[in-house]
Design a protein around this motif. Structure first.
Motif, PDB file in Angstrom:
ATOM      1  N   LEU A 140      66.228  11.083  -0.520  1.00 49.85           N
ATOM      2  CA  LEU A 140      66.840  11.287  -1.829  1.00 49.85           C
ATOM      3  C   LEU A 140      67.295  12.738  -2.009  1.00 49.85           C
ATOM      4  O   LEU A 140      68.390  12.999  -2.527  1.00 49.85           O
ATOM      5  CB  LEU A 140      65.863  10.895  -2.945  1.00 49.85           C
ATOM      6  CG  LEU A 140      65.557   9.397  -3.083  1.00 49.85           C
ATOM      7  CD1 LEU A 140      64.509   9.175  -4.169  1.00 49.85           C
ATOM      8  CD2 LEU A 140      66.819   8.608  -3.414  1.00 49.85           C
ATOM      9  N   VAL A 141      66.463  13.694  -1.582  1.00 51.48           N
ATOM     10  CA  VAL A 141      66.832  15.109  -1.729  1.00 51.48           C
ATOM     11  C   VAL A 141      67.999  15.450  -0.812  1.00 51.48           C
ATOM     12  O   VAL A 141      68.921  16.194  -1.202  1.00 51.48           O
ATOM     13  CB  VAL A 141      65.617  16.006  -1.437  1.00 51.48           C
ATOM     14  CG1 VAL A 141      66.022  17.475  -1.451  1.00 51.48           C
ATOM     15  CG2 VAL A 141      64.524  15.760  -2.464  1.00 51.48           C
ATOM     16  N   LYS A 142      67.992  14.890   0.387  1.00 54.44           N
ATOM     17  CA  LYS A 142      69.099  15.149   1.318  1.00 54.44           C
ATOM     18  C   LYS A 142      70.413  14.613   0.746  1.00 54.44           C
ATOM     19  O   LYS A 142      71.455  15.285   0.818  1.00 54.44           O
ATOM     20  CB  LYS A 142      68.790  14.480   2.658  1.00 54.44           C
ATOM     21  CG  LYS A 142      69.834  14.758   3.732  1.00 54.44           C
ATOM     22  CD  LYS A 142      69.445  14.098   5.045  1.00 54.44           C
ATOM     23  CE  LYS A 142      70.524  14.312   6.097  1.00 54.44           C
ATOM     24  NZ  LYS A 142      70.180  13.622   7.381  1.00 54.44           N
ATOM     25  N   ASN A 143      70.360  13.417   0.179  1.00 52.83           N
ATOM     26  CA  ASN A 143      71.559  12.856  -0.445  1.00 52.83           C
ATOM     27  C   ASN A 143      72.023  13.720  -1.617  1.00 52.83           C
ATOM     28  O   ASN A 143      73.222  13.896  -1.844  1.00 52.83           O
ATOM     29  CB  ASN A 143      71.288  11.436  -0.940  1.00 52.83           C
ATOM     30  CG  ASN A 143      71.245  10.420   0.194  1.00 52.83           C
ATOM     31  OD1 ASN A 143      71.650  10.724   1.324  1.00 52.83           O
ATOM     32  ND2 ASN A 143      70.736   9.233  -0.087  1.00 52.83           N
ATOM     33  N   ALA A 144      71.054  14.246  -2.381  1.00 54.70           N
ATOM     34  CA  ALA A 144      71.410  15.101  -3.518  1.00 54.70           C
ATOM     35  C   ALA A 144      72.099  16.379  -3.036  1.00 54.70           C
ATOM     36  O   ALA A 144      73.076  16.849  -3.643  1.00 54.70           O
ATOM     37  CB  ALA A 144      70.159  15.438  -4.323  1.00 54.70           C
ATOM     38  N   ILE A 145      71.597  16.980  -1.965  1.00 51.13           N
ATOM     39  CA  ILE A 145      72.224  18.196  -1.405  1.00 51.13           C
ATOM     40  C   ILE A 145      73.648  17.897  -0.949  1.00 51.13           C
ATOM     41  O   ILE A 145      74.588  18.664  -1.211  1.00 51.13           O
ATOM     42  CB  ILE A 145      71.373  18.730  -0.233  1.00 51.13           C
ATOM     43  CG1 ILE A 145      70.019  19.220  -0.750  1.00 51.13           C
ATOM     44  CG2 ILE A 145      72.106  19.857   0.497  1.00 51.13           C
ATOM     45  CD1 ILE A 145      69.037  19.587   0.355  1.00 51.13           C
ATOM     46  N   GLN A 146      73.819  16.740  -0.248  1.00 55.94           N
ATOM     47  CA  GLN A 146      75.146  16.401   0.273  1.00 55.94           C
ATOM     48  C   GLN A 146      76.110  16.010  -0.848  1.00 55.94           C
ATOM     49  O   GLN A 146      77.328  16.059  -0.654  1.00 55.94           O
ATOM     50  CB  GLN A 146      75.021  15.255   1.278  1.00 55.94           C
ATOM     51  CG  GLN A 146      74.256  15.648   2.542  1.00 55.94           C
ATOM     52  CD  GLN A 146      74.028  14.468   3.466  1.00 55.94           C
ATOM     53  OE1 GLN A 146      74.218  13.324   3.080  1.00 55.94           O
ATOM     54  NE2 GLN A 146      73.614  14.754   4.695  1.00 55.94           N
ATOM     55  N   ALA A 147      75.558  15.622  -2.025  1.00 54.88           N
ATOM     56  CA  ALA A 147      76.413  15.233  -3.147  1.00 54.88           C
ATOM     57  C   ALA A 147      77.007  16.442  -3.863  1.00 54.88           C
ATOM     58  O   ALA A 147      77.935  16.285  -4.660  1.00 54.88           O
ATOM     59  CB  ALA A 147      75.623  14.379  -4.135  1.00 54.88           C
ATOM     60  N   ILE A 148      76.472  17.626  -3.611  1.00 58.18           N
ATOM     61  CA  ILE A 148      76.990  18.838  -4.259  1.00 58.18           C
ATOM     62  C   ILE A 148      77.999  19.498  -3.315  1.00 58.18           C
ATOM     63  O   ILE A 148      77.667  19.849  -2.180  1.00 58.18           O
ATOM     64  CB  ILE A 148      75.841  19.821  -4.565  1.00 58.18           C
ATOM     65  CG1 ILE A 148      74.788  19.144  -5.463  1.00 58.18           C
ATOM     66  CG2 ILE A 148      76.379  21.073  -5.235  1.00 58.18           C
ATOM     67  CD1 ILE A 148      73.571  19.998  -5.720  1.00 58.18           C
ATOM     68  N   PRO A 149      79.238  19.671  -3.743  1.00 61.28           N
ATOM     69  CA  PRO A 149      80.253  20.289  -2.868  1.00 61.28           C
ATOM     70  C   PRO A 149      79.866  21.723  -2.475  1.00 61.28           C
ATOM     71  O   PRO A 149      79.204  22.437  -3.223  1.00 61.28           O
ATOM     72  CB  PRO A 149      81.511  20.278  -3.743  1.00 61.28           C
ATOM     73  CG  PRO A 149      81.263  19.216  -4.767  1.00 61.28           C
ATOM     74  CD  PRO A 149      79.807  19.241  -5.025  1.00 61.28           C
ATOM     75  N   GLU A 150      80.271  22.111  -1.262  1.00 67.30           N
ATOM     76  CA  GLU A 150      79.953  23.455  -0.742  1.00 67.30           C
ATOM     77  C   GLU A 150      80.535  24.539  -1.628  1.00 67.30           C
ATOM     78  O   GLU A 150      79.927  25.588  -1.845  1.00 67.30           O
ATOM     79  CB  GLU A 150      80.491  23.599   0.689  1.00 67.30           C
ATOM     80  CG  GLU A 150      79.744  22.776   1.735  1.00 67.30           C
ATOM     81  CD  GLU A 150      78.360  23.316   2.000  1.00 67.30           C
ATOM     82  OE1 GLU A 150      78.135  24.513   1.714  1.00 67.30           O
ATOM     83  OE2 GLU A 150      77.492  22.551   2.468  1.00 67.30           O
ATOM     84  N   GLU A 151      81.735  24.289  -2.158  1.00 64.55           N
ATOM     85  CA  GLU A 151      82.409  25.317  -2.935  1.00 64.55           C
ATOM     86  C   GLU A 151      81.902  25.428  -4.368  1.00 64.55           C
ATOM     87  O   GLU A 151      82.307  26.340  -5.101  1.00 64.55           O
ATOM     88  CB  GLU A 151      83.918  25.066  -2.950  1.00 64.55           C
ATOM     89  CG  GLU A 151      84.347  23.788  -3.668  1.00 64.55           C
ATOM     90  CD  GLU A 151      84.278  22.551  -2.775  1.00 64.55           C
ATOM     91  OE1 GLU A 151      84.747  21.480  -3.213  1.00 64.55           O
ATOM     92  OE2 GLU A 151      83.736  22.663  -1.635  1.00 64.55           O
TER      93      GLU A 151
END
Length: 471
Positions: free
Chosen positions: A373-384
């Protein structure tokens, strides 16, 4: 049953009233005829024994005293009229004759003369009472008309009215008693019938495609209810067969879809590997001074693609065969906080309303849930994105522990919401999309639930609810 009794009682009362009225009418009619016959016989005797000549003018003289005697004997008022309707003699007092007994109407005289029996009965209602007036001819011994005999008769129905009132009271008492019995019988009969129907209804409400349904093992006395029970039991058998076939079909379909997805994911790295080998073969030169560097690049490319295929195989293996549950009593707050230590992102915040919330489950599985769940949350936030935030919380809600992972990423588009837990669904450019499907299976195996709320462009919140145990 109750309605039939009520209808029967109403019909019985109505028929009884009609019958009593008909009996009263026939009684009065027969009584007047008997009185009239007896009086005429008596009049004939008087005419036969009188010394006066038998003429119309002598009728008042003949019955001067006899008419009162006849009235007393037969207890009936007697009037003697001339053939043209004029009153000649009456048993009433003389001062009331003119007021009470007017001349006979002409239409009655005509009806008497035109009838075969030379007789007519006039029926009228006076002050609510039915009056019968009999008019018949008085004849001499040669059957020559001398005058008209009138016998007024008032129908007294008080006896019949008392009788019918008493009868209706008794009838109402009998039917009231029958009605009470009918209520009791209807109640017990309905309870007896609906008892079986209630059992069938409860079984039907409990029937589900996702469980083994029990058959009804009762024997009802009603053939129709037994037919209903048999139909339900047959339906349970067919439902079980259908559920088995459906489950098998769903498994086969799922594995077919999974096989397609795995084949697709494996083909993706094979293409660059093939191109790399072909390029290396075409450009290979043993005397090239950069040969070593090119060999390293070539090896790195192949290893990278091999690692991709290995991750695909591992993800598929994890989804296809879930490891056996090694249940242990653990502190959810502690395990979640430990799971977050592997992440280096400084915008991940953890909080809990309690230092210890105990549950029983596999520690590795809980770590996998939090990590995914945390990994998905990190990937859901754009790098920029400048402001990044992931908030992880553990709270106790009644007999459950709720684990929430909230991010301020891009969220989930509306058209993708219903597919978010499908095993092969993903919105990312890498991976197979098996993560959420795997953790959903884990959570449901522990009688828990996973839900989410999302708003596209603002973020998503996943909530995992697991049962807890008291210390």
């Amino acid at each position: 049953m109750i309605v039939l009794i009520l209808i029967a009682s109403a019909l019985m009362a109505l028929i009884s009233v009609i019958q009593f009225k008909n009996e009263a009418r026939r009684y009065h009619q027969d009584r007047l005829e008997r009185k009239e016959y007896a009086i005429k016989e008596h009049i004939n005797y008087v005419l036969a024994t009188t010394t006066y000549p038998l003429t119309e003018q002598n009728l008042p003289l003949i019955f001067k005293d006899k008419i009162h005697e006849l009235a007393d004997i037969h207890n009936l008022e007697i009037n003697i009229y001339s053939l043209n309707g004029k009153l000649l003699k009456s048993s009433k007092a003389s001062f009331s004759v003119d007021d009470v007994s007017p001349p006979i109407p002409n239409y009655i005289i005509r009806l008497v003369q035109s009838s075969i029996e030379k007789r007519y009965v006039d029926i009228k209602n006076v002050d609510g009472l039915k009056n019968r007036s009999s008019y018949s001819q008085i004849k001499d011994n040669k059957f020559k008309p001398l005058g008209i005999l009138n016998l007024p008769y008032v129908e007294d129905d008080s006896f019949y009215e008392d009788e019918i009132q008493e009868f209706l009271i008794r009838l109402s008492q009998v039917y009231a008693f029958m009605l009470l019995i009918a209520f009791g019988l209807a109640y017990f009969l309905a309870s007896y019938i609906t008892k079986s129907l209630k059992t069938i209804s409860d079984k039907i409400n409990e029937t589900s495609l996702n469980q083994k349904n029990e058959k009804i093992v009762i024997e009802a006395n009603s053939r129709e209810i037994n037919s209903l029970i048999k139909a339900y039991n047959d339906m349970v058998d067919k439902l079980e067969e259908s559920a088995t076939m459906l489950a098998q079909s769903e498994r086969e379909q799922a594995w077919r879809e999974m096989a397609k997805q795995v084949a697709h994911e494996i083909k993706n790295p094979l293409t660059p590997m093939r191109l790399t080998v072909q390029s290396f073969e075409r450009k290979f030169n043993p005397e090239d001074p950069d040969l070593k560097q090119k060999l390293n690049d070539y090896s790195k490319t192949l290893i990278q693609q091999i690692d991709t295929m290995s991750s695909v195989a591992s993800a598929f293996s994890n989804f296809a065969s879930m490891p056996a549950q090694q249940n242990e009593t653990l502190n959810v707050v502690e395990v979640v906080e430990f799971s977050l230590d592997i992440f280096n992102e400084d915008y991940i915040v953890f909080e809990s309303d309690s230092a210890e919330i105990i549950t029983k489950m596999d520690r590795t599985q809980l770590v996998r849930i939090i990590t995914n769940l945390v990994k998905n949350a990190i990937q859901a936030i754009p790098e920029e994105q400048v402001e990044k935030s992931i908030h992880v919380a553990v709270n106790r809600v009644e007999n459950n522990v709720n684990i929430t992972v909230k991010d301020n990423g891009i969220g989930i588009e509306t058209e993708n919401i219903e597919y978010i837990f499908e095993p092969k669904f993903t919105t990312k450019t890498s991976g197979m999309g098996l993560g959420l499907g795997i953790i959903k299976n884990i959570i449901e195996n522990y009688k828990g639930t996973i839900t989410f709320e999302t708003e596209y462009g603002k973020g998503t919140t996943f909530t995992v609810s697991l049962p807890i145990i008291e210390k």
